[in-house]
Design a protein around this motif. Structure first.
Motif: not given
Length: 145
Positions: A120, A88, A91, A124, A93, A70, A74-79
């Motif tokens: 993700a 979610i 995240y 991103e 980082n 990443r 910003t943090r990235l949401a993992l779904h």
């Protein structure tokens, strides 16, 4: 070519050319860092790193383990599922490295970090785009690693 590999050790020496007689540019201190191979010979790989640095490293210093990073701040949401509206689960980082669990499909990649996996958006993550990620025409410049 290009293709992605990751750094196999905590300390990897980056050189200006393909050989130990070439000038040392910097030292990577990030085991698992994804790098993109943009040229190679039998023993050496010319790589592009997530910060845009271009250098040569010996092939024995790389691993076939697929990782991503990443690079945004910003943090990235993992779904839970490969959909933006899915739950979610964690995240990723900024500047974090994760294992690429499953090849990306339909714009989503399954990644795992610290025992948690999730999906993700491919756009991103650094380490999945088939396009060359660095400008390779100019000279390499020392970068802080």
């Amino acid at each position: 070519m290009p293709r992605y590999v990751s750094l196999k050790f905590d300390k990897v020496y980056a050189r200006a050319g393909p050989g130990e007689d070439h000038r040392l540019l910097w030292v990577y201190e990030a085991k698992g860092l994804p790098v993109q191979v943009i040229a190679e010979n039998i023993e050496w790989r010319r790589i592009c790193d997530p910060d845009g640095g271009v250098a040569w490293i010996h092939r024995r210093l790389t691993s076939g383990e697929a990782t991503v990073m990443r690079v945004k701040t910003t943090r990235l949401a993992l779904h839970r599922k490969p959909r933006a509206e899915a739950e979610i689960v964690a995240y990723l980082n900024p500047r974090s490295i994760a294992e690429l669990v499953k090849d990306c499909e339909k714009g989503w990649c399954k990644v795992r970090g610290e025992g948690v996996s999730g999906w993700a958006p491919a756009g991103e993550l650094w380490g999945v785009s088939p396009a060359i990620q660095c400008k390779v025409g100019g000279a390499s410049r020392p970068r802080s690693r």
